[in-house]
Design a protein around this motif. Structure first.
Motif, PDB file in Angstrom:
ATOM      1  N   ALA A   1      -3.270   4.975   3.054  1.00 34.10           N
ATOM      2  CA  ALA A   1      -3.872   3.877   3.807  1.00 34.10           C
ATOM      3  C   ALA A   1      -4.709   4.421   4.952  1.00 34.10           C
ATOM      4  CB  ALA A   1      -2.787   2.947   4.342  1.00 34.10           C
ATOM      5  N   GLY A   2      -5.777   3.753   5.222  1.00 28.91           N
ATOM      6  CA  GLY A   2      -6.629   4.075   6.367  1.00 28.91           C
ATOM      7  C   GLY A   2      -6.706   2.856   7.255  1.00 28.91           C
ATOM      8  N   ASP A   3      -7.903   2.542   7.703  1.00 26.95           N
ATOM      9  CA  ASP A   3      -8.146   1.355   8.506  1.00 26.95           C
ATOM     10  C   ASP A   3      -8.493   0.228   7.534  1.00 26.95           C
ATOM     11  OD1 ASP A   3      -8.631  -0.364  10.591  1.00 26.95           O
ATOM     12  OD2 ASP A   3     -10.603   0.463  11.073  1.00 26.95           O
ATOM     13  N   PRO A   4      -7.552  -0.678   7.250  1.00 27.15           N
ATOM     14  CA  PRO A   4      -7.759  -1.665   6.190  1.00 27.15           C
ATOM     15  C   PRO A   4      -9.118  -2.360   6.298  1.00 27.15           C
ATOM     16  CG  PRO A   4      -5.575  -1.872   7.104  1.00 27.15           C
ATOM     17  CD  PRO A   4      -6.320  -0.887   7.962  1.00 27.15           C
ATOM     18  N   PRO A   5      -9.766  -2.507   5.156  1.00 22.99           N
ATOM     19  CA  PRO A   5      -9.313  -2.277   3.788  1.00 22.99           C
ATOM     20  C   PRO A   5      -9.573  -0.851   3.278  1.00 22.99           C
ATOM     21  CG  PRO A   5     -11.429  -3.361   3.712  1.00 22.99           C
ATOM     22  CD  PRO A   5     -11.066  -3.198   5.170  1.00 22.99           C
ATOM     23  N   ALA A   6      -9.901   0.058   4.168  1.00 22.83           N
ATOM     24  CA  ALA A   6     -10.217   1.432   3.760  1.00 22.83           C
ATOM     25  C   ALA A   6      -8.955   2.187   3.359  1.00 22.83           C
ATOM     26  CB  ALA A   6     -10.913   2.169   4.893  1.00 22.83           C
ATOM     27  N   VAL A   7      -9.071   2.937   2.260  1.00 26.79           N
ATOM     28  CA  VAL A   7      -8.014   3.824   1.791  1.00 26.79           C
ATOM     29  C   VAL A   7      -8.676   5.103   1.291  1.00 26.79           C
ATOM     30  CG1 VAL A   7      -6.398   1.981   1.138  1.00 26.79           C
ATOM     31  CG2 VAL A   7      -8.006   2.868  -0.560  1.00 26.79           C
ATOM     32  N   THR A   8      -7.871   6.118   1.113  1.00 20.18           N
ATOM     33  CA  THR A   8      -8.330   7.356   0.483  1.00 20.18           C
ATOM     34  C   THR A   8      -7.503   7.559  -0.767  1.00 20.18           C
ATOM     35  OG1 THR A   8      -8.919   8.315   2.622  1.00 20.18           O
ATOM     36  CG2 THR A   8      -8.631   9.841   0.782  1.00 20.18           C
ATOM     37  N   VAL A   9      -8.175   7.866  -1.862  1.00 25.63           N
ATOM     38  CA  VAL A   9      -7.507   8.095  -3.136  1.00 25.63           C
ATOM     39  C   VAL A   9      -7.650   9.568  -3.480  1.00 25.63           C
ATOM     40  CG1 VAL A   9      -7.423   7.520  -5.581  1.00 25.63           C
ATOM     41  CG2 VAL A   9      -8.008   5.755  -3.908  1.00 25.63           C
TER      42      VAL A   9
ATOM     43  N   VAL B   1       0.818  -1.225   0.000  1.00 28.51           N
ATOM     44  CA  VAL B   1       0.000   0.000   0.000  1.00 28.51           C
ATOM     45  C   VAL B   1       0.845   1.265   0.000  1.00 28.51           C
ATOM     46  CG1 VAL B   1      -1.759   1.315   1.260  1.00 28.51           C
ATOM     47  CG2 VAL B   1      -1.921  -1.167   1.132  1.00 28.51           C
ATOM     48  N   ASP B   2       1.930   1.280   0.748  1.00 28.68           N
ATOM     49  CA  ASP B   2       2.768   2.478   0.831  1.00 28.68           C
ATOM     50  C   ASP B   2       3.550   2.748  -0.450  1.00 28.68           C
ATOM     51  OD1 ASP B   2       1.903   2.925   3.429  1.00 28.68           O
ATOM     52  OD2 ASP B   2       3.550   1.803   4.308  1.00 28.68           O
ATOM     53  N   GLN B   3       3.551   1.796  -1.379  1.00 31.49           N
ATOM     54  CA  GLN B   3       4.292   1.984  -2.626  1.00 31.49           C
ATOM     55  C   GLN B   3       3.392   2.006  -3.861  1.00 31.49           C
ATOM     56  OE1 GLN B   3       7.329  -1.024  -2.652  1.00 31.49           O
ATOM     57  NE2 GLN B   3       8.445  -0.085  -0.970  1.00 31.49           N
ATOM     58  N   LEU B   4       2.083   2.094  -3.671  1.00 37.28           N
ATOM     59  CA  LEU B   4       1.166   2.131  -4.810  1.00 37.28           C
ATOM     60  C   LEU B   4       1.440   3.322  -5.722  1.00 37.28           C
ATOM     61  CD1 LEU B   4      -2.201   1.117  -3.121  1.00 37.28           C
ATOM     62  CD2 LEU B   4      -0.855  -0.238  -4.738  1.00 37.28           C
ATOM     63  N   ASP B   5       1.815   4.451  -5.137  1.00 36.17           N
ATOM     64  CA  ASP B   5       2.096   5.645  -5.942  1.00 36.17           C
ATOM     65  C   ASP B   5       3.242   5.420  -6.925  1.00 36.17           C
ATOM     66  OD1 ASP B   5       0.126   6.883  -4.502  1.00 36.17           O
ATOM     67  OD2 ASP B   5       1.413   8.411  -3.627  1.00 36.17           O
ATOM     68  N   GLU B   6       4.079   4.424  -6.662  1.00 32.68           N
ATOM     69  CA  GLU B   6       5.217   4.148  -7.540  1.00 32.68           C
ATOM     70  C   GLU B   6       4.793   3.586  -8.885  1.00 32.68           C
ATOM     71  OE1 GLU B   6       8.353   4.995  -6.814  1.00 32.68           O
ATOM     72  OE2 GLU B   6       7.612   5.827  -4.928  1.00 32.68           O
ATOM     73  N   TRP B   7       3.598   2.962  -8.934  1.00 35.61           N
ATOM     74  CA  TRP B   7       3.193   2.366 -10.207  1.00 35.61           C
ATOM     75  C   TRP B   7       1.806   2.796 -10.695  1.00 35.61           C
ATOM     76  CZ3 TRP B   7      -0.961  -1.022 -10.598  1.00 35.61           C
ATOM     77  CH2 TRP B   7      -1.425  -1.595  -9.417  1.00 35.61           C
TER      78      TRP B   7
ATOM     79  N   LEU C   1     -11.914   1.321  -1.121  1.00 36.48           N
ATOM     80  CA  LEU C   1     -11.525   0.069  -0.476  1.00 36.48           C
ATOM     81  C   LEU C   1     -10.446  -0.584  -1.322  1.00 36.48           C
ATOM     82  CD1 LEU C   1     -15.059  -1.367   0.352  1.00 36.48           C
ATOM     83  CD2 LEU C   1     -13.462  -0.291   1.943  1.00 36.48           C
ATOM     84  N   LEU C   2      -9.482  -1.190  -0.664  1.00 33.32           N
ATOM     85  CA  LEU C   2      -8.419  -1.925  -1.341  1.00 33.32           C
ATOM     86  C   LEU C   2      -8.209  -3.220  -0.573  1.00 33.32           C
ATOM     87  CD1 LEU C   2      -6.050  -2.069  -3.402  1.00 33.32           C
ATOM     88  CD2 LEU C   2      -4.638  -1.002  -1.638  1.00 33.32           C
ATOM     89  N   GLN C   3      -8.410  -4.320  -1.263  1.00 30.59           N
ATOM     90  CA  GLN C   3      -8.277  -5.603  -0.589  1.00 30.59           C
ATOM     91  C   GLN C   3      -7.300  -6.488  -1.344  1.00 30.59           C
ATOM     92  OE1 GLN C   3     -11.960  -7.681   0.052  1.00 30.59           O
ATOM     93  NE2 GLN C   3     -11.073  -8.693   1.824  1.00 30.59           N
ATOM     94  N   ALA C   4      -6.299  -6.972  -0.625  1.00 28.52           N
ATOM     95  CA  ALA C   4      -5.325  -7.902  -1.192  1.00 28.52           C
ATOM     96  C   ALA C   4      -5.758  -9.323  -0.868  1.00 28.52           C
ATOM     97  CB  ALA C   4      -3.938  -7.631  -0.614  1.00 28.52           C
TER      98      ALA C   4
END
Length: 137
Positions: free
Chosen positions: A39-47, A24-30, A59-62
């Protein structure tokens, strides 16, 4: 609903690619340069989207056992997508990204989406290559 999909073969094991894509911390790289994920409270994120200067709750779920990432908007349900990594017999992997736009107002258009997906897959491959080369040293 409009759907888009692009794939790219990458010279790395599927687990290596998935690990890089799912960090999650490297998503901006690609991801496309106009999108930034916090990242927020998984699976919550802010875009954050530079184009509109807006933050969107998402939401982002791996799913590591499936080598799959899934995401989508939380509130308006206007957008969803997934990334799937599959190993090939050659030792390389195929990475597929699929996007679904449920609201035509959020769809930037075929050419813009294809360009963004191709660029993102290329950037992901570069990040995987850097990471694999670093661990090989």
């Amino acid at each position: 609903m409009t759907e888009y999909e692009r794939s790219r073969t990458m010279p790395a094991r599927p687990e290596q690619i998935f690990d890089q894509a799912a960090h999650v911390d490297q998503l901006d790289e690609w991801l496309p340069g106009t999108l930034h994920v916090r990242a927020g409270d998984p699976p919550a994120v802010t875009v954050h989207e530079d184009r509109h200067g807006e933050d969107t709750r998402a939401l982002l779920q791996a799913r590591p056992e499936q080598l799959r990432l899934e995401w989508g908007t939380r509130d308006q349900g206007s957008y969803a997508g997934w990334l799937q990594v599959a190993g090939l017999d050659s030792g390389a992997s195929e990475v597929t990204v699929h996007l679904s736009f449920f609201d035509a107002g959020h769809d930037p258009g075929r050419q813009a989406v294809h360009d963004a997906l191709d660029s993102s897959l290329r950037r992901l491959e570069e990040q995987v290559r850097l990471h694999v080369d670093d661990t090989a040293d």
